[in-house]
Design a protein around this motif. Structure first.
Motif, PDB file in Angstrom:
ATOM      1  N   LEU A  76       7.156  -0.260  11.064  1.00  0.00           N
ATOM      2  CA  LEU A  76       6.953   1.105  11.523  1.00  0.00           C
ATOM      3  C   LEU A  76       8.297   1.809  11.419  1.00  0.00           C
ATOM      4  O   LEU A  76       9.295   1.332  11.958  1.00  0.00           O
ATOM      5  N   VAL A  77       8.349   2.919  10.685  1.00  0.00           N
ATOM      6  CA  VAL A  77       9.575   3.686  10.494  1.00  0.00           C
ATOM      7  C   VAL A  77       9.319   5.074  11.054  1.00  0.00           C
ATOM      8  O   VAL A  77       8.334   5.722  10.710  1.00  0.00           O
ATOM      9  N   ASN A  78      10.231   5.520  11.917  1.00  0.00           N
ATOM     10  CA  ASN A  78      10.062   6.829  12.554  1.00  0.00           C
ATOM     11  C   ASN A  78      11.358   7.598  12.446  1.00  0.00           C
ATOM     12  O   ASN A  78      12.399   7.140  12.912  1.00  0.00           O
ATOM     13  N   ALA A  92       1.890  -2.342   6.258  1.00  0.00           N
ATOM     14  CA  ALA A  92       1.420  -3.701   6.512  1.00  0.00           C
ATOM     15  C   ALA A  92       1.089  -4.275   5.135  1.00  0.00           C
ATOM     16  O   ALA A  92       0.897  -3.518   4.181  1.00  0.00           O
ATOM     17  N   PRO A  93       1.045  -5.585   5.014  1.00  0.00           N
ATOM     18  CA  PRO A  93       0.691  -6.140   3.707  1.00  0.00           C
ATOM     19  C   PRO A  93      -0.636  -5.550   3.202  1.00  0.00           C
ATOM     20  O   PRO A  93      -1.652  -5.632   3.875  1.00  0.00           O
ATOM     21  N   ALA A 112       0.328  -1.676  -2.775  1.00  0.00           N
ATOM     22  CA  ALA A 112       1.768  -1.443  -2.632  1.00  0.00           C
ATOM     23  C   ALA A 112       2.022  -0.020  -2.131  1.00  0.00           C
ATOM     24  O   ALA A 112       1.286   0.913  -2.464  1.00  0.00           O
ATOM     25  N   ALA A 113       3.076   0.134  -1.362  1.00  0.00           N
ATOM     26  CA  ALA A 113       3.431   1.452  -0.828  1.00  0.00           C
ATOM     27  C   ALA A 113       3.801   2.398  -1.963  1.00  0.00           C
ATOM     28  O   ALA A 113       4.338   1.988  -2.991  1.00  0.00           O
ATOM     29  N   SER A 114       3.540   3.670  -1.753  1.00  0.00           N
ATOM     30  CA  SER A 114       3.817   4.685  -2.757  1.00  0.00           C
ATOM     31  C   SER A 114       5.322   4.947  -2.861  1.00  0.00           C
ATOM     32  O   SER A 114       6.011   5.079  -1.856  1.00  0.00           O
TER      33      SER A 114
END
Length: 164
Positions: A76-78, A92-93, A112-114
């Motif tokens: 989690l990045v804020n 999350a995976p 995969a994350a963008s």
């Protein structure tokens, strides 16, 4: 005969209008999961940060970035600048989600994350892991006390300052 033709055209027009309206609707994302960082496996770090949102003339915003990671790959990045709302990214995976509270915008996906969103790649950047193109990571000093992530296509940057 013209009555049924007009009726048919009216029905087709309504169906076309309904299709356009429903195609423009998006289901809002599910709420970001609650994270209890006091549970085993979680680790939280705070970084003073400078974030330049996408756009050629966007100003840098000074704030704090909080990174909460689990050993299983969840993160989690804020990014926040009080008293303004924040930008929050969840990974999350196999899934990811990002919310821009000031604009009430969000994006989410599977897999995969963008590479469009720098915040999704903060864990890899800090760990020295490779990032997908076109993302770039730069260490700004030796030893690295600051790390800058760049998205050259959009002009977005994120500079994180490590605490001594």
């Amino acid at each position: 005969m013209s009555f049924s033709r007009n009726r048919l055209l009216a029905c087709l027009g309504l169906l076309l209008l309904a299709g356009v309206l429903f195609a423009a609707c998006r289901t809002p994302p599910r709420p970001l999961p609650l994270v209890d960082a006091s549970q085993p496996g979680w680790h939280t770090q705070r970084f003073p940060a400078l974030w330049r949102p996408p756009g050629k003339n966007a100003p840098e915003i000074a704030g704090d970035l909080f990174l909460t990671q689990h050993t299983d790959g969840r993160a989690l990045v804020n990014f926040t600048k009080l008293p303004f709302p924040s930008v929050t990214a969840w990974r999350a995976p196999g899934e990811w989600q990002i919310e821009f509270q000031p604009q009430r915008r969000w994006s989410a996906g599977k897999g995969a994350a963008s590479a469009r969103f720098l915040l999704l790649w903060v864990p890899e950047a800090l760990a020295g892991a490779p990032l997908p193109p076109p993302l770039v990571v730069e260490n700004l000093s030796d030893p690295p006390r600051a790390v800058r992530l760049r998205q050259p296509r959009t002009g977005e940057t994120l500079t994180l300052f490590r605490q001594p």
